[in-house]
Design an enzyme around this catalytic site. Structure first.
Site, PDB file in Angstrom:
ATOM      1  N   ASP A 484     -14.941  10.020  11.568  1.00  0.00           N
ATOM      2  CA  ASP A 484     -15.108  11.327  10.925  1.00  0.00           C
ATOM      3  C   ASP A 484     -14.624  12.488  11.786  1.00  0.00           C
ATOM      4  OD1 ASP A 484     -16.188  11.202   8.354  1.00  0.00           O
ATOM      5  OD2 ASP A 484     -18.148  10.618   9.123  1.00  0.00           O
TER       6      ASP A 484
HETATM    7  C1  BGC Z   1     -20.491  13.047  13.712  1.00  0.00           C
HETATM    8  C2  BGC Z   1     -20.052  11.828  12.956  1.00  0.00           C
HETATM    9  C3  BGC Z   1     -20.554  11.941  11.558  1.00  0.00           C
HETATM   10  C4  BGC Z   1     -20.152  13.255  10.928  1.00  0.00           C
HETATM   11  C5  BGC Z   1     -20.774  13.350   9.562  1.00  0.00           C
HETATM   12  C6  BGC Z   1     -20.030  14.287  13.004  1.00  0.00           C
HETATM   13  O1  BGC Z   1     -20.489  15.411  13.675  1.00  0.00           O
HETATM   14  O2  BGC Z   1     -19.998  12.987  15.023  1.00  0.00           O
HETATM   15  O3  BGC Z   1     -20.546  10.664  13.583  1.00  0.00           O
HETATM   16  O4  BGC Z   1     -20.036  10.905  10.804  1.00  0.00           O
HETATM   17  O5  BGC Z   1     -20.542  14.328  11.714  1.00  0.00           O
HETATM   18  O6  BGC Z   1     -20.657  14.573   8.976  1.00  0.00           O
HETATM   19  C1  NOJ Z   2     -21.162   8.281  10.943  1.00  0.00           C
HETATM   20  C2  NOJ Z   2     -20.718   8.368   9.526  1.00  0.00           C
HETATM   21  O1  NOJ Z   2     -21.807   8.161   8.682  1.00  0.00           O
HETATM   22  C3  NOJ Z   2     -19.655   7.337   9.238  1.00  0.00           C
HETATM   23  O2  NOJ Z   2     -19.201   7.487   7.916  1.00  0.00           O
HETATM   24  C4  NOJ Z   2     -18.530   7.452  10.209  1.00  0.00           C
HETATM   25  O3  NOJ Z   2     -17.626   6.416   9.927  1.00  0.00           O
HETATM   26  C5  NOJ Z   2     -19.024   7.358  11.635  1.00  0.00           C
HETATM   27  N1  NOJ Z   2     -20.049   8.337  11.859  1.00  0.00           N
HETATM   28  C6  NOJ Z   2     -17.905   7.549  12.658  1.00  0.00           C
HETATM   29  O4  NOJ Z   2     -17.464   8.855  12.688  1.00  0.00           O
END
Ligand code: BGC
Ligand code: NOJ
Length: 813
Positions: A484
């Site tokens: 993400d």
């Molecule tokens: C986090 C990710 C997460 C995303 C969701 C980010 O700040 O690092 O792990 O999936 O937010 O919105």
């Molecule tokens: C958490 C999110 O829920 C997931 O969709 C994503 O793949 C991982 N973070 C890695 O960024």
């Protein structure tokens, strides 16, 4: 040794022996539609279906202390006031124990010879939770303790509850009827539901106004009423409605009393809303209270909960030489998979329940660890998720569980989302044989009346990736792929923007190698599905797409020693030796290898060895190396985190499991187990002061080697790690995998294992499997017998009508 607790494997419980755990250690109540979060000090809250839109009780996130607010019981024992769960008063207890079990939490506190036991659980199939309370006088003198319950009601819309005080402070309404407190704020307008909090015996007082029970300048640690020893029978009018009961006991030495409380979500259904002006019709609520006031009803419900879990877990049980793998796989991992299936990433100690609902990619992946438990619920979920896809292939990144409608705020354009639907659907068909799901009617979010079916969605998904490709022929990334935080089209310089939503993806050229690898996997799955359906032409078409993408990967994604991660919007490689930081990323190694790249040219092995050399640590493999030291506008949020944290070189446990599976594919069972144990919470008990999170569930992230807190786990419970670890152990190491025509068994175990046994239910048949490893190898199924008869190959053909099938397997080089 863990000074805070231990596993009680035979009872399937984790026993916490000190309340001051390094972080609040959480459990979930409920497995169907009604859920509670419950920590080891009885903190947490309750909701029905949707943590944002149907919140029942109030919780303040990021509170001080961390976990405050919950299912509190205050004891006033002759003026000494305390809580059996230690918080909020934190009076010194003579004894404390919390047992987190499957769907229940039992907390016992003792002080001055008085023992109070609280058992919290949600009966299977019910929209309510029960608090069973037992008070025991273990002293030599008679005692007259007063018991007070306390929890705060929340608006059903929890976001509104938190941010619109000018309204909330004026709308609070309750009714009290005997031992039952009815929270009916907003009931007068558009709701036909309310919250009920009742005691199963007559009470000696109640309060419904927080100001009366706690006070204005007091806190939950010094609330007025429990210290005064007398409820005020307050009726909330606006401000903050609560539910509090008072029970006065008179206990001779050795005597005990048990009573229960019901906290329920009640819908009126066809009942008239009111009995008379302002007086709500309480018939449905009364029926519920009556049911659980009958002797034995609470205990019967609790016994049923145990049976439900024994049945669920009996679908997969294994006995291997590794005690951590056994207890996690047999109990806690499957239990966590139920939580991720139900919650996606919505409600935990790290997710407030008012943000994300169900994630498109998240929930598809969660299904991979849930399918074997309740396939019918998996089916419904797959169709719900698919219906949030748009007709061109775009997916809403998240949807609300209550409305099942896509979340417009975050929108779509995460160009991996649609491919995960193929993985969950194919896995579902393999598990059940229910190929009919492909013809299930399933429209698109932008065309709700379209007469399309699920198969149409899978085809649209494949076509979408084939179409959305960049200058090298690799898939475009959009706002981000699985990672993400790899926001290659974001270019944000404005601190208040969301990294993910900022930036225009329309004319974007940034490409993702990880999506390319995932596409290999998904298109190969589609080809196998069409083979199974006897559709050679479509299988061929899928294989053509596969070959084309494989060629693109091998031509444009290989960096010399590993697969690159991406190309940014300017065409510069990401995750390459050419980059000063972020030279190697984990995700593209995992997905290219799992997709079948690098098989014939040695690259798969080399990519995995590069992971081992550059990323692996004793606490798991970090996401990339070296971490980014400064913010890069062209890379986005990944460069926003301090080194070693989250996506910036943290140990993201989720993607470690893909590497485990990669080792299994390459036949290295020693590495597979070593990687597994490096992130396994049960194996962290001897470093729990560093690890800090719950030892019984996987965490999303463990701080990486570049962080000052290397080895500290965060964001436990709601993570794709749960489902994927189940897959990597059950299907990778133990090698037991549902397939279209039968159960496939191809273990990849450490050389030192002499074998293992497992029992796997598959389409109603129980397979009792024994694997022997006489010559100490990792992989290689040589001899298979099914009920004593030799079988060729390693797929045990499915035969309906059988009850138990005995499978004996010998590994040989
Ligand atoms: C986090 C990710 C997460 C995303 C969701 C980010 O700040 O690092 O792990 O999936 O937010 O919105
Ligand atoms: C958490 C999110 O829920 C997931 O969709 C994503 O793949 C991982 N973070 C890695 O960024």
């Amino acid at each position: 040794m863990n000074p805070f607790g231990r596993f009680d494997d035979s009872k399937r419980e984790y026993v916490i022996t000190r309340p001051d755990t390094p972080l609040p250690w959480l459990n979930y109540l409920g497995q169907d539609e009604f859920f509670g979060l419950c920590t080891n000090t009885a903190g947490g809250y309750t909701f029905w279906k949707d943590a944002k839109l149907r919140r029942l009780t109030r919780y303040r996130y990021n509170n001080v202390p961390y976990d405050l607010g919950g299912r509190y019981i205050y004891i006033n024992d002759g003026g000494s006031v305390w809580n059996p769960g230690w918080k909020p008063i934190k009076a010194k207890l003579d004894a404390y124990e919390c047992r987190h079990g499957l769907g229940y939490t039992r907390i016992i506190g003792q002080k001055d010879g008085l023992e109070v036991e609280m058992l919290f659980f949600v009966p299977p199939g019910e929209n309510l939770e029960l608090w069973k309370v037992t008070v025991r006088n273990k002293s030599k003198v008679a005692k007259q303790p007063k018991i007070f319950t306390f929890q705060e009601f929340c608006l059903f819309d929890a976001a509104n509850d938190m941010n619109n005080l000018q309204r909330t402070y004026s709308i609070g309404e309750v009714e009290v009827d005997g031992s039952a407190i009815y929270h009916k704020t907003e009931y007068r307008e558009r709701r036909d539901h309310y919250t009920l909090f009742a005691c199963t015996r007559p009470v000696d007082g109640f309060d419904t106004s927080r100001d009366a029970f706690v006070g204005i300048h007091e806190g939950l640690h010094d609330p007025k009423v429990p210290f005064a020893g007398q409820c005020t029978n307050s009726k909330a009018f606006g401000w903050n409605p609560i539910g509090a009961h008072q029970i006065n006991l008179n206990l001779a030495p050795g005597q005990e009393e048990t009573f229960s409380f019901v906290l329920a979500y009640v819908e009126q259904g066809k009942e008239p809303k009111y009995d008379s002006l302002y007086v709500m019709n309480k018939k449905v609520g009364k029926t519920i209270v009556d049911k659980y006031s009958k002797p034995g009803a609470v205990d019967t419900a609790f016994t049923k909960l145990g049976t439900v879990w024994t049945d669920l877990l009996s679908n997969f049980q294994a006995s291997s030489p590794d005690p951590h793998a056994n207890r996690m796989l047999n109990v806690w991992n499957q239990y966590q998979c139920m939580a991720t299936f139900n919650m996606s990433r919505s409600a935990s100690m790290y997710e407030t329940g008012i943000g994300r609902g169900m994630g498109y990619r998240d929930s598809n992946q969660d299904l991979l660890g849930f399918m074997h438990m309740i396939p019918s619920r998996a089916r419904e979920r797959i169709l719900d998720i698919a219906a949030t896809q748009l007709s061109d292939g775009t997916c809403y990144h998240q949807y609300q569980p209550l409305t099942k409608k896509g979340n417009a705020e975050i929108g779509g354009d995460f160009y991996d989302d649609h491919l995960w639907l193929i993985l969950s659907t194919c896995q579902y068909i393999k598990e059940t044989g229910d190929v009919g799901i492909l013809q299930a009617p399933c429209s698109y979010a932008d065309q709700p009346d379209a007469k399309t079916d699920l198969l149409h969605h899978l085809e649209v998904s494949i076509a979408y990736t084939m179409k959305k490709r960049g200058p090298h022929g690799l898939p475009l990334i959009g706002h981000a792929d699985w990672n993400d935080c790899l926001n290659l089209n974001c270019f944000s310089t404005e601190p208040n923007e969301s990294f993910q939503c900022a930036g225009d993806v329309k004319d974007s050229k940034a490409e993702s190698v990880m999506i390319a690898g995932l596409f290999l996997y998904a298109s190969r799955e589609m080809a196998a599905l069409y083979d199974f359906m006897g559709n050679a032409a479509d299988a061929f078409r899928m294989r053509k797409g596969y070959d084309e993408m494989l060629n693109v990967i091998e031509t444009h994604a290989w960096d010399g020693e590993w697969y690159r991660r991406a190309y940014d919007a300017a065409g510069t490689p990401v995750g390459s030796k050419e980059n000063p930081e972020g030279k190697i990323f984990i995700e593209s190694q995992g997905w290219c290898v799992l997709g079948g790249a690098g098989q014939n040219n040695g690259r798969a092995k080399q990519a995995m060895e590069s992971v081992h050399k550059h990323l692996f640590t004793k606490n798991g493999a970090v996401l990339q190396q070296p971490p980014y030291s400064t913010y890069h506008v062209e890379l986005g949020e990944v460069t926003s985190y301090p080194p070693g944290v989250k996506e910036n070189a943290g140990i993201f446990c989720h993607n470690n499991t893909w590497i485990n599976l990669g080792w299994c594919l390459l036949g290295d069972g020693d590495r597979a187990l070593e990687y597994y144990l490096s992130i396994c919470p049960s194996a962290k008990e001897d470093q729990i002061e560093t690890y800090r999170s719950e030892p019984y569930v996987y965490a999303q992230m463990i701080a990486g080697k570049d962080a000052v807190c290397f080895g500290e786990a965060k964001n436990s419970w709601l993570t794709g790690t749960a489902a994927w670890t189940f897959v990597s152990v059950a299907e990778g190491i133990l090698g037991i995998k549902a397939d279209y025509k039968g159960l496939s068994i191809n273990p990849c175990i450490p050389k030192a294992w002499k074998g293992f046994t497992a029992s796997r239910k598959f389409r109603g048949v129980e397979y009792q499997i024994e694997v022997k490893n006489p010559s100490g190898i990792c992989k290689g199924v040589k001899k298979v017998t099914v009920d004593g008869k030799t079988v060729t190959g390693n797929v045990i053909p499915f035969e309906a009508g059988k009850k138990v099938v005995k499978v004996a397997i010998t590994l040989e080089a």
